[in-house]
Design a protein around this motif. Structure first.
Motif, PDB file in Angstrom:
ATOM      1  N   GLN A   1      -2.822   4.192   6.918  1.00 20.61           N
ATOM      2  CA  GLN A   1      -2.099   2.957   7.222  1.00 20.61           C
ATOM      3  C   GLN A   1      -1.407   3.051   8.588  1.00 20.61           C
ATOM      4  OE1 GLN A   1      -2.132   4.289   4.198  1.00 20.61           O
ATOM      5  NE2 GLN A   1      -2.738   2.648   2.811  1.00 20.61           N
ATOM      6  N   SER A   2      -0.869   4.233   8.905  1.00 22.32           N
ATOM      7  CA  SER A   2      -0.208   4.401  10.208  1.00 22.32           C
ATOM      8  C   SER A   2      -1.207   4.228  11.344  1.00 22.32           C
ATOM      9  CB  SER A   2       0.446   5.783  10.283  1.00 22.32           C
ATOM     10  OG  SER A   2       1.416   5.934   9.273  1.00 22.32           O
TER      11      SER A   2
ATOM     12  N   SER B   1      -6.791   3.892  -0.138  1.00 18.54           N
ATOM     13  CA  SER B   1      -6.881   2.562  -0.756  1.00 18.54           C
ATOM     14  C   SER B   1      -5.926   2.399  -1.928  1.00 18.54           C
ATOM     15  CB  SER B   1      -8.321   2.296  -1.208  1.00 18.54           C
ATOM     16  OG  SER B   1      -8.734   3.295  -2.124  1.00 18.54           O
TER      17      SER B   1
ATOM     18  N   TRP C   1       1.882   4.278   1.506  1.00 20.00           N
ATOM     19  CA  TRP C   1       1.781   4.555   2.937  1.00 20.00           C
ATOM     20  C   TRP C   1       1.319   5.990   3.178  1.00 20.00           C
ATOM     21  CZ3 TRP C   1       1.991   0.453   5.959  1.00 20.00           C
ATOM     22  CH2 TRP C   1       1.940   0.650   7.338  1.00 20.00           C
TER      23      TRP C   1
ATOM     24  N   TRP D   1      -7.958   3.038  10.105  1.00 19.40           N
ATOM     25  CA  TRP D   1      -7.890   3.268   8.651  1.00 19.40           C
ATOM     26  C   TRP D   1      -8.939   4.304   8.216  1.00 19.40           C
ATOM     27  CZ3 TRP D   1     -11.387   1.230   4.705  1.00 19.40           C
ATOM     28  CH2 TRP D   1     -10.895   1.401   3.409  1.00 19.40           C
TER      29      TRP D   1
ATOM     30  N   PRO E   1       0.819  -1.213   0.000  1.00 18.16           N
ATOM     31  CA  PRO E   1       0.000   0.000   0.000  1.00 18.16           C
ATOM     32  C   PRO E   1       0.853   1.263   0.000  1.00 18.16           C
ATOM     33  CG  PRO E   1      -0.026  -1.046   2.156  1.00 18.16           C
ATOM     34  CD  PRO E   1       0.656  -1.996   1.235  1.00 18.16           C
TER      35      PRO E   1
ATOM     36  N   TRP F   1      -2.683   1.389  -3.927  1.00 11.79           N
ATOM     37  CA  TRP F   1      -1.635   0.370  -3.809  1.00 11.79           C
ATOM     38  C   TRP F   1      -0.562   0.620  -4.859  1.00 11.79           C
ATOM     39  CZ3 TRP F   1      -1.383  -4.164  -0.669  1.00 11.79           C
ATOM     40  CH2 TRP F   1      -2.434  -4.270   0.260  1.00 11.79           C
TER      41      TRP F   1
END
Length: 394
Positions: A184-185, A241, A180, A234, A178, A243
């Protein structure tokens, strides 16, 4: 009226050779003075010898540019970055292989250890042969063998093995990753909080079972806690989303993320080697549980898998955890062999620094301090886990 009983006077310690306490204090003072004197002698002699030979000392070089390329970095880096940054990259690479290796070796070793008790003859013998092969070959040789396999037997970049958006070749293993962002964190923080919450819920469920004999659902609730907090993090981060997908470029696979052949060789070698010892530790722990416990579990109607999971393994943990800690420490320290296959771990960075600056004592002292700190943290966490999972006597 009854007079209050006078408080007995506290006896003053007698620091003399004729008292046990006095001799104990004297022995400790002598021991501390001896250690301090030895260290002082060692440091002063070393500094004097370095001064006579004109060898510079000190850590002032750490703020100078490293001036050497590092093949794998988890943090931003260029050749003008300082030695501090280079050592940070080496530490991050060491932690990366140690953490992933400990998780994979634990899973594989536990399965192999349980497999030694399988009623299936073939499964039992395969587990036995695995242990005897991998624990009797030096880990250094295993790393070299895996390095040759990953760099010589795998196809070249042009003919990489491809499954979906994953590629495996001499250039390494590339897979989607993904892009980042904050989401995500926060999701990762949610997973960590979920793991902590799941642990406390499982402990609470166990106490409830001990008091009432009624079992609460553990697995579905813990999964719901972990996944739920991850999804909340998230969503709070904007639900990113996007990638990064690996694709074949002109000279290499571009995009996604990639495990280099050096990292894969080190990881696979350490995991397979350490898992063989963990398997024996798990086997011996399960074997230490008396046969009567298995018979009691069978009389309650538990299946063999349930008896292993609910009866044998919890009791075997008190035997498994102490030697398991030693294997975790060994895996972390064995990662220093990465220098033999070119993986830029902490020792590799220290060797490069030593060759460029000549500050051997300083570079090695940093390596020693880092490994000592990692070992102490690992031992502290495992001792805490051992104490929390110990059987409570009533």
């Amino acid at each position: 009226m009854i007079e209050a009983r006078p408080v007995p006077k506290k006896k003053s310690r007698s620091i003399s050779w004729n008292s046990r306490e006095g001799r104990s204090v004297i022995y400790q003072v002598v021991a501390i003075a001896s250690i301090a004197g030895f260290l002082w002698l060692l440091v002063t002699n070393t500094l004097e010898n370095m001064r006579r030979r004109g060898i510079q000392s000190g850590y002032d070089f750490m703020s100078q540019p490293f001036g050497f390329d590092v093949s794998e970095t988890l943090i931003p880096y260029d050749v003008m970055s300082t030695y501090w940054t280079a050592f940070g990259i080496g530490l991050a690479n060491t932690l990366k292989v140690a953490i992933i290796g400990i998780v994979l070796a634990t899973l594989l070793g536990t399965l192999l250890g349980i497999g030694r008790f399988s009623t299936n003859f073939l499964v039992r013998k395969i587990c036995y042969v695995y242990v005897e092969i991998f624990r009797n070959i030096p880990v250094y040789l295993q790393l070299l063998i895996w390095y040759i396999i990953f760099t010589e037997t795998l196809p070249a970049f042009d003919d990489a093995w491809e499954i979906g958006n994953t590629f495996l070749s001499k250039g390494g293993f590339a897979f989607p990753w993904p892009v980042w962002k904050l989401g995500q964190s926060l999701a990762l923080i949610g997973v960590l909080l979920g793991l902590a919450g799941s642990y406390f819920y499982a402990r609470s469920a166990q106490r409830h079972f001990d008091k009432t004999g009624q079992r609460r659902p553990v697995l579905p609730v813990t999964l719901a806690i972990i996944i739920g907090l991850a999804v909340l993090g998230w969503l709070a981060g904007g639900a990113p989303s996007e990638w990064s997908l690996p694709e074949k470029g002109i000279f290499q696979v571009e995009g996604g993320t990639k495990f280099s052949p050096e990292f894969l060789s080190l990881l696979v070698g350490l995991v397979l080697y350490t898992a063989s010892f963990i398997a024996e530790i798990v086997r011996s722990g399960i074997a230490s549980v008396s046969l009567g416990q298995h018979e009691a579990a069978a009389s309650l109607g538990l299946t063999k898998s349930m008896a292993m999971r609910l009866v044998a393994l919890p009791q075997a943990l008190r035997v498994i955890i102490p030697p398991l800690t030693s294997q975790y420490l060994n895996l972390t320290k064995n990662s220093s062999l990465a220098v033999a296959i070119g993986y830029p771990d902490l020792v590799s960075i220290a060797n490069t620094s030593l060759n460029q600056t000549g500050r051997a004592i300083e570079a090695l002292s940093i390596v020693m301090a880092v490994y000592l700190t990692l070992s102490l943290i690992t031992a502290l966490l495992m001792n805490w886990f051992n104490a929390s999972s110990a059987i409570q006597e009533r």
